[in-house]
Scaffold this active site. Sequence first.
Site, mmCIF file in Angstrom:
data_model
loop_
_atom_site.group_PDB
_atom_site.id
_atom_site.type_symbol
_atom_site.label_atom_id
_atom_site.label_comp_id
_atom_site.label_asym_id
_atom_site.label_seq_id
_atom_site.Cartn_x
_atom_site.Cartn_y
_atom_site.Cartn_z
ATOM 1 N N ARG A 170 6.025 -4.219 -1.339
ATOM 2 C CA ARG A 170 6.614 -2.896 -1.050
ATOM 3 C C ARG A 170 5.750 -2.072 -0.092
ATOM 4 O O ARG A 170 5.766 -0.836 -0.135
ATOM 5 C CB ARG A 170 6.862 -2.086 -2.334
ATOM 6 N N CYS A 218 14.737 0.825 -8.402
ATOM 7 C CA CYS A 218 13.556 0.885 -9.266
ATOM 8 C C CYS A 218 12.632 2.002 -8.805
ATOM 9 O O CYS A 218 12.349 2.128 -7.620
ATOM 10 C CB CYS A 218 12.811 -0.453 -9.247
ATOM 11 N N GLU A 289 7.480 3.820 -6.430
ATOM 12 C CA GLU A 289 7.752 3.134 -5.151
ATOM 13 C C GLU A 289 8.759 3.900 -4.300
ATOM 14 O O GLU A 289 9.134 3.471 -3.227
ATOM 15 C CB GLU A 289 8.165 1.664 -5.362
HETATM 16 C C1 LIG Z 1 21.129 0.138 -6.654
HETATM 17 C C2 LIG Z 1 19.844 -0.069 -5.882
HETATM 18 C C3 LIG Z 1 19.229 -1.306 -5.918
HETATM 19 C C4 LIG Z 1 18.032 -1.524 -5.212
HETATM 20 N N1 LIG Z 1 17.452 -2.745 -5.284
HETATM 21 C C5 LIG Z 1 16.303 -2.974 -4.599
HETATM 22 C C6 LIG Z 1 15.678 -4.253 -4.642
HETATM 23 O O1 LIG Z 1 16.153 -5.199 -5.245
HETATM 24 N N2 LIG Z 1 14.523 -4.420 -3.960
HETATM 25 C C7 LIG Z 1 13.947 -3.413 -3.235
HETATM 26 O O2 LIG Z 1 12.890 -3.635 -2.614
HETATM 27 N N3 LIG Z 1 14.517 -2.181 -3.194
HETATM 28 C C8 LIG Z 1 15.673 -1.942 -3.841
HETATM 29 N N4 LIG Z 1 16.256 -0.694 -3.804
HETATM 30 C C9 LIG Z 1 15.579 0.381 -3.065
HETATM 31 C C10 LIG Z 1 15.994 0.514 -1.580
HETATM 32 O O3 LIG Z 1 17.278 -0.076 -1.353
HETATM 33 C C11 LIG Z 1 14.967 -0.125 -0.636
HETATM 34 O O4 LIG Z 1 13.705 0.482 -0.753
HETATM 35 C C12 LIG Z 1 15.403 -0.074 0.832
HETATM 36 O O5 LIG Z 1 14.452 -0.768 1.598
HETATM 37 C C13 LIG Z 1 15.562 1.328 1.412
HETATM 38 O O6 LIG Z 1 16.256 1.209 2.654
HETATM 39 P P1 LIG Z 1 17.050 2.450 3.272
HETATM 40 O O7 LIG Z 1 17.619 2.038 4.579
HETATM 41 O O8 LIG Z 1 18.002 3.004 2.293
HETATM 42 O O9 LIG Z 1 15.841 3.442 3.520
HETATM 43 P P2 LIG Z 1 15.763 4.990 3.145
HETATM 44 O O10 LIG Z 1 15.849 5.168 1.675
HETATM 45 O O11 LIG Z 1 16.706 5.742 3.977
HETATM 46 O O12 LIG Z 1 14.264 5.284 3.613
HETATM 47 C C14 LIG Z 1 13.168 4.730 2.913
HETATM 48 C C15 LIG Z 1 11.889 5.015 3.733
HETATM 49 O O13 LIG Z 1 11.967 4.293 4.970
HETATM 50 C C16 LIG Z 1 11.871 5.164 6.085
HETATM 51 N N5 LIG Z 1 12.771 4.617 7.112
HETATM 52 C C17 LIG Z 1 14.057 4.189 6.922
HETATM 53 N N6 LIG Z 1 14.542 3.706 8.081
HETATM 54 C C18 LIG Z 1 13.569 3.842 9.017
HETATM 55 C C19 LIG Z 1 13.475 3.530 10.406
HETATM 56 N N7 LIG Z 1 14.489 2.973 11.095
HETATM 57 N N8 LIG Z 1 12.316 3.820 11.055
HETATM 58 C C20 LIG Z 1 11.268 4.379 10.407
HETATM 59 N N9 LIG Z 1 11.300 4.694 9.082
HETATM 60 C C21 LIG Z 1 12.434 4.430 8.397
HETATM 61 C C22 LIG Z 1 12.314 6.518 5.555
HETATM 62 O O14 LIG Z 1 11.783 7.589 6.323
HETATM 63 C C23 LIG Z 1 11.765 6.473 4.132
HETATM 64 O O15 LIG Z 1 10.394 6.840 4.115
HETATM 65 C C24 LIG Z 1 17.457 -0.464 -4.472
HETATM 66 C C25 LIG Z 1 18.098 0.791 -4.424
HETATM 67 C C26 LIG Z 1 19.278 0.977 -5.113
HETATM 68 C C27 LIG Z 1 19.961 2.328 -5.038
#
Ligand SMILES: Cc1cc2nc3c(=O)[nH]c(=O)nc-3n(C[C@H](O)[C@H](O)[C@H](O)COP(=O)(O)OP(=O)(O)OC[C@H]3O[C@@H](n4cnc5c(N)ncnc54)[C@H](O)[C@@H]3O)c2cc1C
Length: 296
Positions: A170, A218, A289
Amino acid sequence: MLFTKKDVILPSKFQANVSLKKFTTFKIGGKAKYLICIKSFQDALSALRFANNHQLPFTVIGKGSNILLDSKGYNGLIILNRIDHLMIDKSKITVGAGYRYPHLACKTLQKNLSGLEFAINIPATVGGAIFMNAGANGYETCTYLDEVTFLSNDLKLLTLKKDQLNFAYRKSPFQSMQGIILEAKFSLKALENSKRIQKELVNYRLQTQPTKSFSIGCVFQNPSKEVSAGYLIEKCNLKKIRIGEAYVSEKHANFIINENNASSDDVINLINFIRKVVKEKTGQTLKSEIRYIPYG
Ligand SMILES: Cc1cc2nc3c(=O)[nH]c(=O)nc-3n(C[C@H](O)[C@H](O)[C@H](O)COP(=O)(O)OP(=O)(O)OC[C@H]3O[C@@H](n4cnc5c(N)ncnc54)[C@H](O)[C@@H]3O)c2cc1C
């Protein structure tokens, strides 16, 4: 919090006073002073120029599936990343950072390419997944990654090869860099039984996680490979415990659910309470996280 437009003339594509709730899976967050939805590298450049010219902090949002936004809002520029091109050439993938990660899992599977099956369950963008080095079931985003195109806040376009980037559980180097992940390249491998693997992962997920509720997945990192955060929270009898409208899921103890109108404070107070109880009862220190984005 209501922001006044005062002395800033907004170029087209920029909006002021935008409610952010709908841009995160938690459905929590106040209003952003400014917001731009970027669909190209050129939009990304305009966004960072605007932030620099007006000395504004900025935050990129992908699918908002790992972000806790402050209920007071965000006193800066929110950059919503929707750069979503996709090219598949044999086993080589070039993909915009705003492309939906589960869609990428499906598209690559249709081509019998293996390596991103796990992404089907992660409601992220590719950029967010790289930023968090998202993973599941023993797979990680960095595994088949080749390179990342990144626009730094001083407007330099960088191509970063994987061997220049240190990923861990992570963790990615982008967490300590200022800028926007624009594009990624992956090399996958051919595999006939990917479809079966993906089906099993989806079924397992539906059985074990509250995928239909408002959450950000999580909340805590697992302290080790042997001990999960969910196990510790459950062991401390914290399932269903609540503060305001935020509560610990009954289905998966490492999920906090927004019942309807939870505030960021409800969630933060609940996180602190869980950490305190788990520390007292098990001696383990839980590390969050999720990414909390304060007002400014
Ligand atoms: C139901 C559910 C299940 C999940 N299961 C998992 C799992 O199995 N494993 C796991 O690891 N995570 C899981 N997650 C958490 C989440 O999906 C991950 O952490 C994912 O990587 C976040 O991606 P996002 O595009 O939504 O980022 P965001 O939530 O929009 O952003 C997360 C961080 O990344 C930064 N960021 C996003 N895009 C960019 C970019 N293009 N450039 C620079 N910075 C950026 C943001 O500023 C922020 O700090 C889950 C979440 C949910 C709701």
